[in-house]
Scaffold this motif. Structure first.
Motif, PDB file in Angstrom:
ATOM      1  N   THR A 198       0.782  -1.204  -0.059  1.00  0.00           N
ATOM      2  CA  THR A 198      -0.029  -0.103   0.114  1.00  0.00           C
ATOM      3  C   THR A 198       0.764   1.260  -0.023  1.00  0.00           C
ATOM      4  O   THR A 198       2.027   1.022   0.477  1.00  0.00           O
ATOM      5  CB  THR A 198      -0.993  -0.116   1.307  1.00  0.00           C
ATOM      6  OG1 THR A 198      -0.050   0.020   2.558  1.00  0.00           O
ATOM      7  CG2 THR A 198      -1.739  -1.347   1.175  1.00  0.00           C
ATOM      8  N   GLY A 199       0.434   2.309  -0.626  1.00  0.00           N
ATOM      9  CA  GLY A 199       1.100   3.597  -0.495  1.00  0.00           C
ATOM     10  C   GLY A 199       1.194   4.273  -2.022  1.00  0.00           C
ATOM     11  O   GLY A 199       1.280   3.603  -2.977  1.00  0.00           O
ATOM     12  N   ASN A 200       0.812   5.633  -1.872  1.00  0.00           N
ATOM     13  CA  ASN A 200       1.036   6.403  -3.188  1.00  0.00           C
ATOM     14  C   ASN A 200       2.515   6.595  -3.504  1.00  0.00           C
ATOM     15  O   ASN A 200       2.668   6.903  -4.751  1.00  0.00           O
ATOM     16  CB  ASN A 200       0.489   7.868  -2.788  1.00  0.00           C
ATOM     17  CG  ASN A 200      -1.009   7.578  -2.872  1.00  0.00           C
ATOM     18  OD1 ASN A 200      -1.713   6.779  -3.086  1.00  0.00           O
ATOM     19  ND2 ASN A 200      -1.606   8.601  -2.166  1.00  0.00           N
ATOM     20  N   ARG A 240      -3.334   2.246  -4.143  1.00  0.00           N
ATOM     21  CA  ARG A 240      -2.769   3.424  -3.701  1.00  0.00           C
ATOM     22  C   ARG A 240      -3.593   3.687  -2.175  1.00  0.00           C
ATOM     23  O   ARG A 240      -4.595   2.981  -1.885  1.00  0.00           O
ATOM     24  CB  ARG A 240      -3.357   4.353  -4.740  1.00  0.00           C
ATOM     25  CG  ARG A 240      -2.681   3.952  -5.950  1.00  0.00           C
ATOM     26  CD  ARG A 240      -1.150   4.139  -5.622  1.00  0.00           C
ATOM     27  NE  ARG A 240      -0.377   3.730  -7.231  1.00  0.00           N
ATOM     28  CZ  ARG A 240       0.792   3.682  -7.105  1.00  0.00           C
ATOM     29  NH1 ARG A 240       1.641   3.889  -5.973  1.00  0.00           N
ATOM     30  NH2 ARG A 240       1.813   3.392  -8.118  1.00  0.00           N
ATOM     31  N   ASP A 241      -3.369   4.793  -1.557  1.00  0.00           N
ATOM     32  CA  ASP A 241      -4.022   5.260  -0.292  1.00  0.00           C
ATOM     33  C   ASP A 241      -5.441   5.924  -0.565  1.00  0.00           C
ATOM     34  O   ASP A 241      -5.550   7.069  -0.617  1.00  0.00           O
ATOM     35  CB  ASP A 241      -3.068   6.403   0.386  1.00  0.00           C
ATOM     36  CG  ASP A 241      -1.688   5.738   0.908  1.00  0.00           C
ATOM     37  OD1 ASP A 241      -1.803   4.560   1.301  1.00  0.00           O
ATOM     38  OD2 ASP A 241      -0.805   6.450   1.152  1.00  0.00           O
ATOM     39  N   ASP A 242      -6.337   4.911  -0.813  1.00  0.00           N
ATOM     40  CA  ASP A 242      -7.601   5.337  -1.100  1.00  0.00           C
ATOM     41  C   ASP A 242      -8.617   4.633  -0.356  1.00  0.00           C
ATOM     42  O   ASP A 242      -8.328   3.139  -0.577  1.00  0.00           O
ATOM     43  CB  ASP A 242      -7.978   5.074  -2.670  1.00  0.00           C
ATOM     44  CG  ASP A 242      -9.489   5.456  -3.087  1.00  0.00           C
ATOM     45  OD1 ASP A 242     -10.249   4.588  -3.094  1.00  0.00           O
ATOM     46  OD2 ASP A 242      -9.896   6.929  -2.941  1.00  0.00           O
ATOM     47  N   GLY A 265       0.923   0.991   6.003  1.00  0.00           N
ATOM     48  CA  GLY A 265      -0.240   1.418   6.484  1.00  0.00           C
ATOM     49  C   GLY A 265      -0.656   0.952   7.786  1.00  0.00           C
ATOM     50  O   GLY A 265      -2.071   1.453   8.382  1.00  0.00           O
ATOM     51  N   GLU A 270       0.398   6.927   9.423  1.00  0.00           N
ATOM     52  CA  GLU A 270       0.120   6.430   8.120  1.00  0.00           C
ATOM     53  C   GLU A 270      -1.245   6.700   7.919  1.00  0.00           C
ATOM     54  O   GLU A 270      -2.263   7.192   8.797  1.00  0.00           O
ATOM     55  CB  GLU A 270       0.777   5.111   7.879  1.00  0.00           C
ATOM     56  CG  GLU A 270       2.061   4.972   7.862  1.00  0.00           C
ATOM     57  CD  GLU A 270       2.559   3.639   7.775  1.00  0.00           C
ATOM     58  OE1 GLU A 270       3.288   3.550   6.703  1.00  0.00           O
ATOM     59  OE2 GLU A 270       2.427   2.738   8.223  1.00  0.00           O
ATOM     60  N   ALA A 271      -1.686   6.272   6.676  1.00  0.00           N
ATOM     61  CA  ALA A 271      -3.167   6.614   6.378  1.00  0.00           C
ATOM     62  C   ALA A 271      -4.135   6.397   7.409  1.00  0.00           C
ATOM     63  O   ALA A 271      -4.354   5.178   7.748  1.00  0.00           O
ATOM     64  CB  ALA A 271      -3.521   5.819   5.012  1.00  0.00           C
ATOM     65  N   THR A 274      -6.945   3.479   7.369  1.00  0.00           N
ATOM     66  CA  THR A 274      -6.701   2.036   7.306  1.00  0.00           C
ATOM     67  C   THR A 274      -7.692   1.254   8.610  1.00  0.00           C
ATOM     68  O   THR A 274      -8.191   0.123   8.053  1.00  0.00           O
ATOM     69  CB  THR A 274      -5.353   1.679   7.619  1.00  0.00           C
ATOM     70  OG1 THR A 274      -4.525   2.477   6.381  1.00  0.00           O
ATOM     71  CG2 THR A 274      -4.995   0.287   7.509  1.00  0.00           C
TER      72      THR A 274
END
Length: 424
Positions: A198-200, A240-242, A265, A270-271, A274
């Motif tokens: 995960t991650g942009n 992606r971070d969505d 995540g 972090e996001a 999650t």
């Protein structure tokens, strides 16, 4: 079903904000159980699979009393206690072509390894210590009745288990089953494991990385670690971070796999979505393990369209991914696959030739190099120990495991080493 949080809270030492590494591993192992599903497959296809049922021996192994040596078969009563014994050679016995007669007093037969013992023979003397000439063999003093003889059934008995359920079939097990004349075995279906990053900020290898991006190494190390275990693995790629994309991916992964592994995540900062996404899909606990590297980790159960899967949310740093996989995910996946007992890499005491700074209170997994020194086996730490320095894992062949009570390590102190060869 009892919730994971309630089940784990029964342990007095359970603290999700500062969880002991050993307790965390045990909690996960206690929570998971082997998957269902049995396949009957040809023996040659069974290498690396897990037995679903015991293998019962249909025969005695060996099937008959036989010689463990090339030499001479004789009666133990004929052996002289204090001098040479001279016997008449009356024939030969070969593996697959035994001696049909009976060996009487004062007689011997030439016998080969694996040949059935002729009637009357209860002892074999290896040929290297004998002298044979003119139809006679001279046996030196010092031989013992019953030596160099394999008894029928001393390896395996007919009707008894030769291998238990839960045994991983390695080359030795493959040969053992073949020695029983069995051509098909019952094994558990392969464990299915899905994984993604995960991650942009993650860039795909083989393409130029934009400013601020990093290449996705975690999926490749996870792929390698899972491949070594022989599971069916499903690489979902990079998400992606969505929130919507994460929820859709987790739901689909849980529908096609028994376990799902994510990297990134799960750290504080972090996001933020999650936890919310994972909570909607099931019960996921976010732990802070008292260890280095790999403090943040998520573990739980999430639902998919066709069922539910266990979730292992690993940190994003490359070394932390590998350490948490080996210490937590790997043994749990083995239990899910039906392996019993779970092989636990031993901790070996070895002198450390490099000083290590450490504060008590957490378990640290130091990347180390185990080597043969002038005084025996020794270990040294790799120069760089940052959780993002993957080269330290490439250089290492072991973990130096420093427990929670351990403080600084001085040069020459004995430390506990977990060897990676065969594990990674």
């Amino acid at each position: 079903m009892t919730s994971l949080a309630r089940q784990f809270s029964c342990h007095d030492a359970y603290d999700p904000t500062a969880l002991n590494a050993d307790l965390g591993r045990q909690l996960i192992l206690d929570a998971v159980s082997p998957i269902s599903g049995i396949e009957h497959i040809p023996l040659r296809d069974a290498l690396g699979r897990v037995l679903a049922q015991p293998v019962i021996s249909p025969i005695d192994v060996p099937a008959h009393d036989n010689s463990a040596m090339d030499g001479y078969g004789l009666r133990g009563d004929d052996l002289s206690a204090d001098g040479d014994t001279v016997l008449d050679i009356i024939g030969s016995a070969f593996a697959g072509q035994g001696f049909d007669g009976s060996v009487g007093p004062g007689q011997a037969v030439r016998i080969m390894t694996g040949a059935p013992l002729p009637a009357g023979v209860d002892t074999v003397v290896m040929q290297e210590v004998t002298r044979a000439a003119d139809g006679k063999v001279t046996i030196p003093a010092g031989q013992r009745r019953g030596q160099n003889v394999r008894r029928a059934g001393e390896d395996l008995r007919a009707g008894l288990p030769a291998l238990p359920a839960g045994r991983l079939i390695r080359p030795a097990e493959l040969g053992l089953v073949a020695s029983l004349g069995i051509g098909e075995v019952a094994v558990r279906r392969r464990l299915r494991v899905a994984f993604f990053s995960t991650g942009n900020e993650i860039a795909t290898i083989g393409t130029p990385a934009a400013p601020g991006q990093i290449y996705d190494s975690n999926r490749y190390t996870i792929f390698g670690m899972l491949s070594r275990l022989g599971f069916d693995i499903i690489d979902i790629g990079v998400i992606r971070d969505d929130p919507d994309a994460l929820e859709t991916t987790l739901r689909e992964a849980a529908g096609i796999a028994d376990a799902v592994i994510t990297s990134g995540g799960v750290s504080v900062g972090e996001a933020d979505f999650t936890r919310e996404v994972m909570a909607r899909l099931g019960e996921v606990l976010f732990w802070k393990i008292a260890m280095k590297p790999g403090r943040p980790m998520a573990f739980g159960r999430i639902g998919g369209n066709d069922g539910a899967a266990w979730l292992f949310g690993l940190p994003g740093n490359p070394v932390a991914v590998m350490v948490t996989f080996y210490q937590f995910a790997r043994p749990a996946l083995m239990r899910l696959a039906g392996i019993d007992p779970i092989p636990e890499p031993p901790l070996l005491p070895v002198p450390c030739v490099t000083p290590i700074r450490k504060q008590p209170g957490r378990t640290e997994f130091i990347r180390g190099v185990l080597f043969q020194g002038d005084t025996g086996w020794q270990v040294k730490s790799t120069p760089a120990q940052g959780s993002g320095i993957l080269s330290s894992m490439a250089d290492a062949n072991c973990f130096i495991v420093l427990g929670p009570a351990q403080g600084n390590v001085a040069e020459g102190d004995t430390v506990q080493v977990q060897v990676l060869d065969g594990l990674v």
